[in-house]
Design a protein around this motif. Sequence first.
Motif, PDB file in Angstrom:
ATOM      1  N   LEU A 193       6.691   6.260   6.965  1.00 57.42           N
ATOM      2  CA  LEU A 193       6.455   5.190   5.980  1.00 57.42           C
ATOM      3  C   LEU A 193       5.425   5.611   4.938  1.00 57.42           C
ATOM      4  CD1 LEU A 193       6.437   1.936   8.179  1.00 57.42           C
ATOM      5  CD2 LEU A 193       8.103   2.564   6.413  1.00 57.42           C
ATOM      6  N   VAL A 194       4.449   6.400   5.365  1.00 57.88           N
ATOM      7  CA  VAL A 194       3.445   6.881   4.400  1.00 57.88           C
ATOM      8  C   VAL A 194       4.120   7.838   3.407  1.00 57.88           C
ATOM      9  CG1 VAL A 194       1.288   8.171   4.128  1.00 57.88           C
ATOM     10  CG2 VAL A 194       1.525   6.492   5.971  1.00 57.88           C
ATOM     11  N   GLY A 195       5.046   8.642   3.894  1.00 61.31           N
ATOM     12  CA  GLY A 195       5.808   9.536   3.001  1.00 61.31           C
ATOM     13  C   GLY A 195       6.662   8.733   2.037  1.00 61.31           C
ATOM     14  N   LEU A 196       7.323   7.702   2.549  1.00 61.16           N
ATOM     15  CA  LEU A 196       8.158   6.843   1.695  1.00 61.16           C
ATOM     16  C   LEU A 196       7.287   6.190   0.623  1.00 61.16           C
ATOM     17  CD1 LEU A 196      11.042   5.519   1.385  1.00 61.16           C
ATOM     18  CD2 LEU A 196      10.175   3.646   2.785  1.00 61.16           C
ATOM     19  N   THR A 197       6.101   5.751   1.023  1.00 61.32           N
ATOM     20  CA  THR A 197       5.157   5.111   0.092  1.00 61.32           C
ATOM     21  C   THR A 197       4.822   6.055  -1.061  1.00 61.32           C
ATOM     22  OG1 THR A 197       4.177   3.829   1.886  1.00 61.32           O
ATOM     23  CG2 THR A 197       2.819   4.130  -0.085  1.00 61.32           C
ATOM     24  N   LYS A 198       4.455   7.277  -0.715  1.00 59.09           N
ATOM     25  CA  LYS A 198       4.049   8.230  -1.758  1.00 59.09           C
ATOM     26  C   LYS A 198       5.246   8.551  -2.671  1.00 59.09           C
ATOM     27  CE  LYS A 198       0.304  10.237   0.985  1.00 59.09           C
ATOM     28  NZ  LYS A 198      -0.902   9.830   0.276  1.00 59.09           N
ATOM     29  N   TYR A 199       6.412   8.697  -2.065  1.00 61.10           N
ATOM     30  CA  TYR A 199       7.605   9.011  -2.849  1.00 61.10           C
ATOM     31  C   TYR A 199       7.885   7.903  -3.875  1.00 61.10           C
ATOM     32  CZ  TYR A 199      12.335  10.425  -4.048  1.00 61.10           C
ATOM     33  OH  TYR A 199      13.449  10.821  -4.735  1.00 61.10           O
ATOM     34  N   ILE A 200       7.931   6.653  -3.377  1.00 61.41           N
ATOM     35  CA  ILE A 200       8.279   5.534  -4.273  1.00 61.41           C
ATOM     36  C   ILE A 200       7.200   5.338  -5.338  1.00 61.41           C
ATOM     37  CG2 ILE A 200       8.609   3.015  -4.373  1.00 61.41           C
ATOM     38  CD1 ILE A 200       9.946   3.222  -1.635  1.00 61.41           C
ATOM     39  N   TYR A 203       7.980   7.804  -7.958  1.00 61.93           N
ATOM     40  CA  TYR A 203       9.347   7.688  -8.468  1.00 61.93           C
ATOM     41  C   TYR A 203       9.496   6.557  -9.486  1.00 61.93           C
ATOM     42  CZ  TYR A 203      14.414   7.446  -8.503  1.00 61.93           C
ATOM     43  OH  TYR A 203      15.708   7.438  -8.902  1.00 61.93           O
ATOM     44  N   TRP A 204       8.905   5.379  -9.132  1.00 67.11           N
ATOM     45  CA  TRP A 204       9.063   4.223 -10.009  1.00 67.11           C
ATOM     46  C   TRP A 204       7.789   3.876 -10.775  1.00 67.11           C
ATOM     47  CZ3 TRP A 204      12.315   1.520  -5.753  1.00 67.11           C
ATOM     48  CH2 TRP A 204      13.683   1.631  -6.047  1.00 67.11           C
ATOM     49  N   ALA A 205       6.840   4.806 -10.846  1.00 69.84           N
ATOM     50  CA  ALA A 205       5.568   4.498 -11.533  1.00 69.84           C
ATOM     51  C   ALA A 205       5.823   4.066 -12.977  1.00 69.84           C
ATOM     52  CB  ALA A 205       4.639   5.709 -11.498  1.00 69.84           C
ATOM     53  N   GLU A 206       6.731   4.772 -13.647  1.00 67.58           N
ATOM     54  CA  GLU A 206       6.969   4.434 -15.059  1.00 67.58           C
ATOM     55  C   GLU A 206       7.739   3.128 -15.219  1.00 67.58           C
ATOM     56  OE1 GLU A 206      10.712   7.024 -16.536  1.00 67.58           O
ATOM     57  OE2 GLU A 206       9.043   8.183 -15.772  1.00 67.58           O
ATOM     58  N   ARG A 207       8.285   2.624 -14.110  1.00 64.43           N
ATOM     59  CA  ARG A 207       8.937   1.307 -14.153  1.00 64.43           C
ATOM     60  C   ARG A 207       7.957   0.216 -13.698  1.00 64.43           C
ATOM     61  NH1 ARG A 207      11.955   1.201 -17.681  1.00 64.43           N
ATOM     62  NH2 ARG A 207      12.688  -0.811 -16.915  1.00 64.43           N
ATOM     63  N   ASN A 208       6.690   0.583 -13.614  1.00 62.85           N
ATOM     64  CA  ASN A 208       5.648  -0.408 -13.309  1.00 62.85           C
ATOM     65  C   ASN A 208       5.754  -0.980 -11.897  1.00 62.85           C
ATOM     66  OD1 ASN A 208       3.351  -1.677 -14.051  1.00 62.85           O
ATOM     67  ND2 ASN A 208       4.364  -3.382 -15.107  1.00 62.85           N
ATOM     68  N   ILE A 209       6.262  -0.148 -10.978  1.00 59.95           N
ATOM     69  CA  ILE A 209       6.276  -0.561  -9.569  1.00 59.95           C
ATOM     70  C   ILE A 209       5.165   0.202  -8.862  1.00 59.95           C
ATOM     71  CG2 ILE A 209       7.572  -0.470  -7.389  1.00 59.95           C
ATOM     72  CD1 ILE A 209      10.105  -0.905  -8.968  1.00 59.95           C
ATOM     73  N   ARG A 210       4.294  -0.542  -8.213  1.00 52.68           N
ATOM     74  CA  ARG A 210       3.270   0.114  -7.395  1.00 52.68           C
ATOM     75  C   ARG A 210       3.705   0.049  -5.939  1.00 52.68           C
ATOM     76  NH1 ARG A 210      -1.341  -2.187  -6.814  1.00 52.68           N
ATOM     77  NH2 ARG A 210      -0.891  -4.242  -7.696  1.00 52.68           N
ATOM     78  N   CYS A 211       3.441   1.106  -5.208  1.00 45.03           N
ATOM     79  CA  CYS A 211       3.820   1.118  -3.796  1.00 45.03           C
ATOM     80  C   CYS A 211       2.654   1.656  -2.969  1.00 45.03           C
ATOM     81  CB  CYS A 211       5.072   1.979  -3.602  1.00 45.03           C
ATOM     82  SG  CYS A 211       5.631   2.030  -1.892  1.00 45.03           S
ATOM     83  N   MET A 261      -4.057   0.819  -8.118  1.00 43.57           N
ATOM     84  CA  MET A 261      -3.867   1.478  -6.824  1.00 43.57           C
ATOM     85  C   MET A 261      -2.383   1.680  -6.560  1.00 43.57           C
ATOM     86  SD  MET A 261      -5.687   0.016  -3.514  1.00 43.57           S
ATOM     87  CE  MET A 261      -5.523   0.705  -1.914  1.00 43.57           C
ATOM     88  N   THR A 262      -1.988   2.915  -6.352  1.00 40.25           N
ATOM     89  CA  THR A 262      -0.602   3.171  -5.938  1.00 40.25           C
ATOM     90  C   THR A 262      -0.556   4.463  -5.129  1.00 40.25           C
ATOM     91  OG1 THR A 262       1.698   3.035  -6.680  1.00 40.25           O
ATOM     92  CG2 THR A 262       0.278   4.500  -7.958  1.00 40.25           C
TER      93      THR A 262
END
Length: 275
Positions: A193-200, A203-211, A261-262
Amino acid sequence: MNNLNKFNLSGKYALITGAAGLLGKEHAKALLEVNSKVVLVDISKDRLYDLKKNLNNENCFFYELDVTSEKDIFNLNESLNKQLININILINNAAINPSVKSKLGNSLLSNRLEEFSLDDWDKQLDVGLKGAFLCSKIFGQTMSEKLNGGIILNIASDLSVIAPDQRIYSKDDLNWNEQNVKPVTYSVVKFGLVGLTKYISTYWAERNIRCNSLSPGGVFVEQDQKFVERLTSHIPLKRMANPDEYRSAIQFLCSEASSYMTGHNLVIDGGRTVW
Ligand SMILES: NC(=O)c1ccc[n+]([C@@H]2O[C@H](COP(=O)([O-])OP(=O)(O)OC[C@H]3O[C@@H](n4cnc5c(N)ncnc54)[C@H](O)[C@@H]3O)[C@@H](O)[C@H]2O)c1
């Protein structure tokens, strides 16, 4: 702007998976407190029914959902969109929390690595990891298409940072190869899950999604006294968590209060992973 206003989630919808469990309910209460509407999903109809009675709040919406089914998640997302419910916040919280099992009695039930079944491996990874991936993929895609983006929060564990200390679960009257253990899947899911967190997060930083992920330490629910003594001897604050002690972190991570924070794994564990 008063800084506390950044916590306000008025006008937002948050979806919580595995919402009818011990911590899911706490996450819901935390978000309701800061004016979010909450979509609460769980595989268990009975638990959802109890949750509905317990929360008794018009800002809650309840859906039976198996997070391992891509089709069901897709259909729920479509149905929410048709009702003009836009999910702004997703909390991937569902997990199978396998009990610590010993070899005695029925050796097939053992969690020991040497006997751990492929079936248990698949079931536990399916809910904990595949479920988080599928919900992020489907709800995240809808968020990514909106201008105001969104927030994805994965609920990991202090065991996303350290290995389980199997001595905590041991029983005096069992041989080494019969001892209770925390299963390998727990570590694999939580580190995953920590890997998925870093990936997302990238991946979507420019779409303004923080994970981000939140890694809670163990919650006290009247566990066996010996276990509690052993566990708390590893915790600088000398106790397990109360169920409501993660609410402030949920409010922080799911709001503008954490706007810079992301990709972070916030560990709240009474100091356990410091030692
Ligand atoms: N309780 C703790 O001490 C603790 C500590 C650290 C991390 N965590 C993590 O916090 C999260 C919540 O833990 P909890 O203690 O509330 O667990 P819980 O077992 O009380 O709740 C989990 C919920 O997930 C639901 N669920 C199971 N399979 C599902 C599926 N396929 N689809 C949808 N829902 C499903 C269950 O019905 C249950 O209501 C988990 O990810 C857990 O690993 C818990």
